[in-house]
Design a protein around this motif. Structure first.
Motif, mmCIF file in Angstrom:
data_model
loop_
_atom_site.group_PDB
_atom_site.id
_atom_site.type_symbol
_atom_site.label_atom_id
_atom_site.label_comp_id
_atom_site.label_asym_id
_atom_site.label_seq_id
_atom_site.Cartn_x
_atom_site.Cartn_y
_atom_site.Cartn_z
ATOM 1 N N ASP A 279 0.838 -1.190 0.000
ATOM 2 C CA ASP A 279 0.000 0.000 0.000
ATOM 3 C C ASP A 279 0.881 1.252 0.000
ATOM 4 N N PHE A 280 0.241 2.412 -0.090
ATOM 5 C CA PHE A 280 0.986 3.671 -0.221
ATOM 6 C C PHE A 280 1.960 3.905 0.926
ATOM 7 N N SER A 281 1.518 3.679 2.158
ATOM 8 C CA SER A 281 2.393 3.956 3.303
ATOM 9 C C SER A 281 3.645 3.076 3.280
ATOM 10 N N GLU A 282 3.511 1.861 2.810
ATOM 11 C CA GLU A 282 4.669 0.958 2.730
ATOM 12 C C GLU A 282 5.616 1.376 1.611
ATOM 13 N N LEU A 283 5.054 1.739 0.462
ATOM 14 C CA LEU A 283 5.872 2.187 -0.675
ATOM 15 C C LEU A 283 6.620 3.470 -0.317
ATOM 16 N N LEU A 284 5.894 4.453 0.215
ATOM 17 C CA LEU A 284 6.530 5.708 0.627
ATOM 18 C C LEU A 284 7.510 5.465 1.778
ATOM 19 N N GLY A 285 7.159 4.558 2.679
ATOM 20 C CA GLY A 285 8.028 4.238 3.809
ATOM 21 C C GLY A 285 9.376 3.692 3.373
ATOM 22 N N ARG A 286 9.411 2.958 2.267
ATOM 23 C CA ARG A 286 10.696 2.436 1.771
ATOM 24 C C ARG A 286 11.603 3.575 1.298
ATOM 25 N N TRP A 287 11.026 4.611 0.691
ATOM 26 C CA TRP A 287 11.808 5.783 0.293
ATOM 27 C C TRP A 287 12.303 6.532 1.532
ATOM 28 N N GLU B 43 -0.586 0.092 -14.255
ATOM 29 C CA GLU B 43 -1.904 0.614 -14.615
ATOM 30 C C GLU B 43 -2.968 0.169 -13.614
ATOM 31 N N ASP B 44 -2.808 -1.034 -13.085
ATOM 32 C CA ASP B 44 -3.797 -1.535 -12.134
ATOM 33 C C ASP B 44 -3.416 -1.285 -10.672
ATOM 34 N N THR B 45 -2.409 -0.445 -10.431
ATOM 35 C CA THR B 45 -2.071 -0.026 -9.068
ATOM 36 C C THR B 45 -3.240 0.788 -8.520
ATOM 37 N N PRO B 46 -3.604 0.595 -7.249
ATOM 38 C CA PRO B 46 -4.724 1.368 -6.685
ATOM 39 C C PRO B 46 -4.547 2.878 -6.880
ATOM 40 N N GLU B 47 -5.653 3.528 -7.181
ATOM 41 C CA GLU B 47 -5.655 4.971 -7.446
ATOM 42 C C GLU B 47 -5.089 5.771 -6.273
ATOM 43 N N ARG B 48 -5.310 5.317 -5.034
ATOM 44 C CA ARG B 48 -4.818 6.070 -3.871
ATOM 45 C C ARG B 48 -3.287 6.171 -3.870
ATOM 46 N N ILE B 49 -2.609 5.171 -4.427
ATOM 47 C CA ILE B 49 -1.142 5.221 -4.484
ATOM 48 C C ILE B 49 -0.706 6.284 -5.483
ATOM 49 N N LYS B 50 -1.363 6.334 -6.631
ATOM 50 C CA LYS B 50 -1.059 7.381 -7.614
ATOM 51 C C LYS B 50 -1.318 8.762 -7.021
ATOM 52 N N ARG B 51 -2.485 8.904 -6.357
ATOM 53 C CA ARG B 51 -2.819 10.197 -5.720
ATOM 54 C C ARG B 51 -1.786 10.571 -4.663
ATOM 55 N N GLY B 52 -1.365 9.595 -3.877
ATOM 56 C CA GLY B 52 -0.390 9.848 -2.826
ATOM 57 C C GLY B 52 0.951 10.304 -3.378
ATOM 58 N N LEU B 53 1.416 9.673 -4.449
ATOM 59 C CA LEU B 53 2.691 10.067 -5.060
ATOM 60 C C LEU B 53 2.596 11.463 -5.657
ATOM 61 N N ILE B 54 1.459 11.762 -6.287
ATOM 62 C CA ILE B 54 1.260 13.116 -6.827
ATOM 63 C C ILE B 54 1.225 14.123 -5.686
ATOM 64 N N GLY B 55 0.493 13.798 -4.624
ATOM 65 C CA GLY B 55 0.396 14.705 -3.474
ATOM 66 C C GLY B 55 1.728 14.937 -2.782
ATOM 67 N N ALA B 56 2.588 13.919 -2.776
ATOM 68 C CA ALA B 56 3.919 14.041 -2.152
ATOM 69 C C ALA B 56 4.951 14.604 -3.127
ATOM 70 N N HIS B 57 4.521 14.933 -4.348
ATOM 71 C CA HIS B 57 5.395 15.488 -5.388
ATOM 72 C C HIS B 57 6.569 14.563 -5.688
ATOM 73 N N LEU B 58 6.278 13.267 -5.792
ATOM 74 C CA LEU B 58 7.304 12.272 -6.086
ATOM 75 C C LEU B 58 7.116 11.750 -7.512
ATOM 76 N N PRO B 59 8.190 11.690 -8.285
ATOM 77 C CA PRO B 59 8.081 11.262 -9.683
ATOM 78 C C PRO B 59 7.793 9.766 -9.798
ATOM 79 N N PHE B 60 6.947 9.418 -10.755
ATOM 80 C CA PHE B 60 6.670 8.003 -10.988
ATOM 81 C C PHE B 60 6.423 7.749 -12.460
ATOM 82 N N ALA B 61 6.615 6.494 -12.853
ATOM 83 C CA ALA B 61 6.328 6.024 -14.212
ATOM 84 C C ALA B 61 5.289 4.932 -14.084
#
Length: 193
Positions: free
Chosen positions: A108-116, A154-172
């Motif tokens: 989930d988003f907190s785990e992905l962001l937590g690794r960074w 493409e099938d990653t949950p929308e909240r993760i995309k929103r979270g990365l955009i909100g945290a201003h972190l680049p993603f592909a």
């Protein structure tokens, strides 16, 4: 034991981006990072990719008689890939390093962001790289600046995309698991550095 499509997709991308040419293709999704490559003419000599990277963190302690003792502790970074920039002429590492985080199955988003965040904490100390044998003659001290790049699907949950955009972190964004070999499409987000 059946392996999920998400796990296969994750493993495919980890294997793919372990090659410097493929990693450079990934950097094309975020122009600021692509421009960090020292030489586009000698691109294969300008980029070192390290899958599941290990750093040696240096700890210096003062002893009772006022001498400093330095110990080195190897640490596996919680990212999938480190991309180190090198000057192809001088054969030295530059001070810019990019860390790639591929969205893991069921993460989930907190785990992905937590690794960074964990990577930022670990690399805020004095460290050196455990480099592949081919590059062990390079000076391998830590970076002046570290940068993240997230790879989601493409099938990653929308909240993760929103979270990365909100945290201003680049993603592909990587294409779906079906037909991964034929249609590895990458899109990038509009977040700028």
């Amino acid at each position: 034991m059946e392996i999920s499509a998400q796990k296969i997709q994750y493993e495919e991308l980890l294997a793919t981006y372990s090659h410097s040419i493929e990693a450079i293709e990934l950097l094309k999704c975020h122009r600021v990072y692509l421009e960090m490559i020292p030489s586009m003419r000698r691109v294969e000599e300008s980029v070192i990719t390290i899958p599941l990277p290990i750093v040696r963190i240096r700890h210096t302690q003062s002893t009772v008689n006022a001498t400093n003792v330095t110990t080195v502790e190897p640490q596996l970074l919680p990212c999938e890939l480190a991309i180190l920039m090198c000057d192809p002429e001088w054969k030295i590492k530059t001070g810019k390093e990019i860390f790639v985080f591929i969205h893991r199955p069921n993460e989930d988003f907190s785990e992905l962001l937590g690794r960074w965040r964990q990577t930022q904490l670990m690399l805020s100390k004095d460290y050196e790289w455990l480099l592949p044998p081919r590059y062990q003659h390079f000076l391998n001290d830590g970076a002046d600046k570290i940068y993240p790049l997230f790879v989601i699907f493409e099938d990653t949950p929308e909240r993760i995309k929103r979270g990365l955009i909100g945290a201003h972190l680049p993603f592909a964004i990587q294409g779906k698991a079906e037909g991964l070999d034929e249609s590895e499409t990458l899109q990038s987000n509009p977040v700028e550095e």
